[in-house]
Design a protein around this motif. Structure first.
Motif, PDB file in Angstrom:
ATOM      1  N   MET A   1       5.247 -31.028 -38.490  1.00 41.81           N
ATOM      2  CA  MET A   1       5.118 -32.278 -39.222  1.00 41.81           C
ATOM      3  C   MET A   1       4.562 -32.042 -40.622  1.00 41.81           C
ATOM      4  O   MET A   1       4.786 -32.805 -41.535  1.00 41.81           O
ATOM      5  CB  MET A   1       4.207 -33.231 -38.448  1.00 41.81           C
ATOM      6  CG  MET A   1       4.482 -34.674 -38.784  1.00 41.81           C
ATOM      7  SD  MET A   1       4.072 -35.785 -37.463  1.00 41.81           S
ATOM      8  CE  MET A   1       2.353 -36.090 -37.774  1.00 41.81           C
ATOM      9  N   SER A   2       3.769 -30.961 -40.741  1.00 40.71           N
ATOM     10  CA  SER A   2       3.188 -30.767 -42.060  1.00 40.71           C
ATOM     11  C   SER A   2       4.193 -30.072 -42.961  1.00 40.71           C
ATOM     12  O   SER A   2       4.557 -28.923 -42.737  1.00 40.71           O
ATOM     13  CB  SER A   2       1.909 -29.943 -41.954  1.00 40.71           C
ATOM     14  OG  SER A   2       2.207 -28.583 -41.971  1.00 40.71           O
ATOM     15  N   ARG A   5       3.263 -29.526 -49.713  1.00 39.62           N
ATOM     16  CA  ARG A   5       2.350 -30.473 -50.345  1.00 39.62           C
ATOM     17  C   ARG A   5       2.513 -30.409 -51.848  1.00 39.62           C
ATOM     18  O   ARG A   5       2.874 -29.386 -52.419  1.00 39.62           O
ATOM     19  CB  ARG A   5       0.909 -30.148 -49.967  1.00 39.62           C
ATOM     20  CG  ARG A   5       0.638 -30.410 -48.510  1.00 39.62           C
ATOM     21  CD  ARG A   5      -0.560 -29.632 -48.066  1.00 39.62           C
ATOM     22  NE  ARG A   5      -0.871 -29.869 -46.659  1.00 39.62           N
ATOM     23  CZ  ARG A   5      -1.613 -29.062 -45.931  1.00 39.62           C
ATOM     24  NH1 ARG A   5      -2.111 -27.977 -46.465  1.00 39.62           N
ATOM     25  NH2 ARG A   5      -1.865 -29.336 -44.676  1.00 39.62           N
ATOM     26  N   GLN A  30      -6.473 -27.145 -43.320  1.00 31.63           N
ATOM     27  CA  GLN A  30      -5.571 -27.394 -42.186  1.00 31.63           C
ATOM     28  C   GLN A  30      -5.865 -28.718 -41.491  1.00 31.63           C
ATOM     29  O   GLN A  30      -5.048 -29.184 -40.701  1.00 31.63           O
ATOM     30  CB  GLN A  30      -5.707 -26.255 -41.173  1.00 31.63           C
ATOM     31  CG  GLN A  30      -5.120 -24.941 -41.655  1.00 31.63           C
ATOM     32  CD  GLN A  30      -3.615 -25.006 -41.812  1.00 31.63           C
ATOM     33  OE1 GLN A  30      -2.932 -25.517 -40.940  1.00 31.63           O
ATOM     34  NE2 GLN A  30      -3.110 -24.538 -42.930  1.00 31.63           N
ATOM     35  N   LYS A  76       9.153 -38.059 -38.376  1.00 30.68           N
ATOM     36  CA  LYS A  76       8.646 -38.324 -39.719  1.00 30.68           C
ATOM     37  C   LYS A  76       9.179 -37.243 -40.645  1.00 30.68           C
ATOM     38  O   LYS A  76       9.025 -36.052 -40.377  1.00 30.68           O
ATOM     39  CB  LYS A  76       7.114 -38.317 -39.707  1.00 30.68           C
ATOM     40  CG  LYS A  76       6.488 -38.598 -41.056  1.00 30.68           C
ATOM     41  CD  LYS A  76       4.986 -38.378 -41.008  1.00 30.68           C
ATOM     42  CE  LYS A  76       4.397 -38.446 -42.392  1.00 30.68           C
ATOM     43  NZ  LYS A  76       3.067 -37.828 -42.449  1.00 30.68           N
ATOM     44  N   THR A  78       9.146 -35.893 -44.577  1.00 26.29           N
ATOM     45  CA  THR A  78       8.443 -36.026 -45.847  1.00 26.29           C
ATOM     46  C   THR A  78       9.101 -35.129 -46.871  1.00 26.29           C
ATOM     47  O   THR A  78       9.383 -33.962 -46.587  1.00 26.29           O
ATOM     48  CB  THR A  78       6.966 -35.630 -45.690  1.00 26.29           C
ATOM     49  OG1 THR A  78       6.444 -36.253 -44.528  1.00 26.29           O
ATOM     50  CG2 THR A  78       6.152 -36.093 -46.883  1.00 26.29           C
ATOM     51  N   GLY A 106      -4.473 -31.360 -43.691  1.00 22.90           N
ATOM     52  CA  GLY A 106      -3.783 -31.582 -42.430  1.00 22.90           C
ATOM     53  C   GLY A 106      -4.216 -32.915 -41.837  1.00 22.90           C
ATOM     54  O   GLY A 106      -4.599 -33.823 -42.563  1.00 22.90           O
ATOM     55  N   PRO A 107      -4.154 -33.067 -40.511  1.00 23.75           N
ATOM     56  CA  PRO A 107      -4.577 -34.319 -39.900  1.00 23.75           C
ATOM     57  C   PRO A 107      -6.065 -34.576 -40.149  1.00 23.75           C
ATOM     58  O   PRO A 107      -6.886 -33.672 -40.031  1.00 23.75           O
ATOM     59  CB  PRO A 107      -4.320 -34.100 -38.405  1.00 23.75           C
ATOM     60  CG  PRO A 107      -3.374 -32.961 -38.323  1.00 23.75           C
ATOM     61  CD  PRO A 107      -3.623 -32.114 -39.511  1.00 23.75           C
TER      62      PRO A 107
ATOM     63  N   ASP B  32      -2.122 -34.663 -50.581  1.00 24.33           N
ATOM     64  CA  ASP B  32      -1.298 -35.128 -49.462  1.00 24.33           C
ATOM     65  C   ASP B  32      -1.980 -34.826 -48.140  1.00 24.33           C
ATOM     66  O   ASP B  32      -2.743 -33.881 -48.014  1.00 24.33           O
ATOM     67  CB  ASP B  32       0.066 -34.452 -49.501  1.00 24.33           C
ATOM     68  CG  ASP B  32       0.836 -34.813 -50.753  1.00 24.33           C
ATOM     69  OD1 ASP B  32       0.869 -36.006 -51.080  1.00 24.33           O
ATOM     70  OD2 ASP B  32       1.371 -33.900 -51.406  1.00 24.33           O
ATOM     71  N   THR B  33      -1.671 -35.645 -47.134  1.00 26.34           N
ATOM     72  CA  THR B  33      -2.206 -35.409 -45.802  1.00 26.34           C
ATOM     73  C   THR B  33      -1.165 -35.779 -44.756  1.00 26.34           C
ATOM     74  O   THR B  33      -0.261 -36.581 -45.020  1.00 26.34           O
ATOM     75  CB  THR B  33      -3.501 -36.204 -45.574  1.00 26.34           C
ATOM     76  OG1 THR B  33      -3.985 -35.937 -44.255  1.00 26.34           O
ATOM     77  CG2 THR B  33      -3.269 -37.699 -45.698  1.00 26.34           C
ATOM     78  N   ASP B  34      -1.283 -35.181 -43.558  1.00 26.39           N
ATOM     79  CA  ASP B  34      -0.367 -35.519 -42.467  1.00 26.39           C
ATOM     80  C   ASP B  34      -0.696 -36.888 -41.892  1.00 26.39           C
ATOM     81  O   ASP B  34       0.176 -37.725 -41.694  1.00 26.39           O
ATOM     82  CB  ASP B  34      -0.459 -34.465 -41.360  1.00 26.39           C
ATOM     83  CG  ASP B  34       0.085 -33.126 -41.828  1.00 26.39           C
ATOM     84  OD1 ASP B  34       0.945 -33.151 -42.715  1.00 26.39           O
ATOM     85  OD2 ASP B  34      -0.358 -32.096 -41.324  1.00 26.39           O
ATOM     86  N   SER B  35      -1.975 -37.101 -41.590  1.00 28.05           N
ATOM     87  CA  SER B  35      -2.375 -38.375 -40.991  1.00 28.05           C
ATOM     88  C   SER B  35      -3.864 -38.589 -41.215  1.00 28.05           C
ATOM     89  O   SER B  35      -4.624 -37.634 -41.391  1.00 28.05           O
ATOM     90  CB  SER B  35      -2.077 -38.380 -39.493  1.00 28.05           C
ATOM     91  OG  SER B  35      -2.880 -37.425 -38.840  1.00 28.05           O
TER      92      SER B  35
END
Lengths: 162, 61
Positions: A1-2, A5, A30, A76, A78, A106-107, B32-35
């Motif tokens: 998903m990542s 950037r 991360q 998703k 991006t 990251g998350p 930017d970020t995933d969530s």
């Protein structure tokens, strides 16, 4: 998903304070996972004892947060084009397990739990541990408390129990 | 039912940012970020006002 950037171009950053397990990061990471717990105690008479209270005594520190997730099976996509450009940033304070980051991440998961307690004396005259005589509102008359403890009495009591 | 999310991150230009404070497990992110999943519980119910003797909190160790 990542995915990829974007580049970040920042002209100037001014951060006056970073405190209480806060982070100011320049660059990618991360992921972020921070937790913060606080017992905010206000007393009408400011008398605080060492090692007082536990988080486990209050449900607000135990109850789990609702688990919010990206829907399973969802996709998703991006795409990154261009860059992020910021002229200047000024932040007075970053504190209490917070993160200020310039770059990709990251998350991110952040949790905060705060219990705020106020302890107020019943109406009537009294003397507080500092020896000052004061009175709260109301016409209820309560006996004035005994004189404040002698200096070092608390420490001696702790030594005898230890 | 299926969810299809498409995000296109384009150019972004900001002049200046001024922030007083970031606190209590918050984040200020330029990038930017995933969530992001943020949760906060702040408990100040009426019961948390204790009118009575100023006794220590329970659970002293």
């Amino acid at each position: 998903m990542s995915g990829r950037r974007r580049m970040v171009y920042l002209g100037q950053a001014k951060v006056l304070g970073v405190a209480d397990s806060a982070v100011f990061q320049i660059g990618d990471n991360q992921g972020i996972y921070t937790r913060y717990r606080a017992l905010a105690l206000q007393r009408e008479v400011p008398n605080f004892i060492e090692e007082e209270g536990t988080f486990e005594a209050y449900p607000v520190f135990i109850e789990p947060f609702p688990d919010i997730r990206f829907p399973p099976g969802a996709t998703k996509t991006t795409s990154q084009a261009g860059a992020i450009q910021v002229g200047s940033v000024k932040v007075l304070g970053v504190s209490a397990s917070s993160v200020m980051q310039i770059g990709g991440s990251g998350p991110v998961r952040m949790e905060s739990r705060i219990k705020h307690i106020r302890q107020i004396r019943p109406p009537g005259p009294y003397s507080n541990p500092t020896g000052t005589v004061a009175a709260t509102a109301g016409d209820t008359s309560l006996p004035v408390e005994a004189s404040p403890p002698a200096p070092g009495a608390e420490a001696r009591k702790r030594e005898s129990t230890a | 039912m299926s969810v299809d999310l498409y995000v296109e991150n384009k150019c972004l230009q900001v002049g200046s940012i001024y922030i007083i404070g970031v606190s209590s497990s918050s984040t200020f992110l330029i990038g930017d970020t995933d969530s992001i999943s943020a949760a906060s519980a702040f408990d100040t119910p009426p019961e948390s006002v204790i009118i009575g003797p100023l006794v220590p909190l329970s659970g002293e160790r």
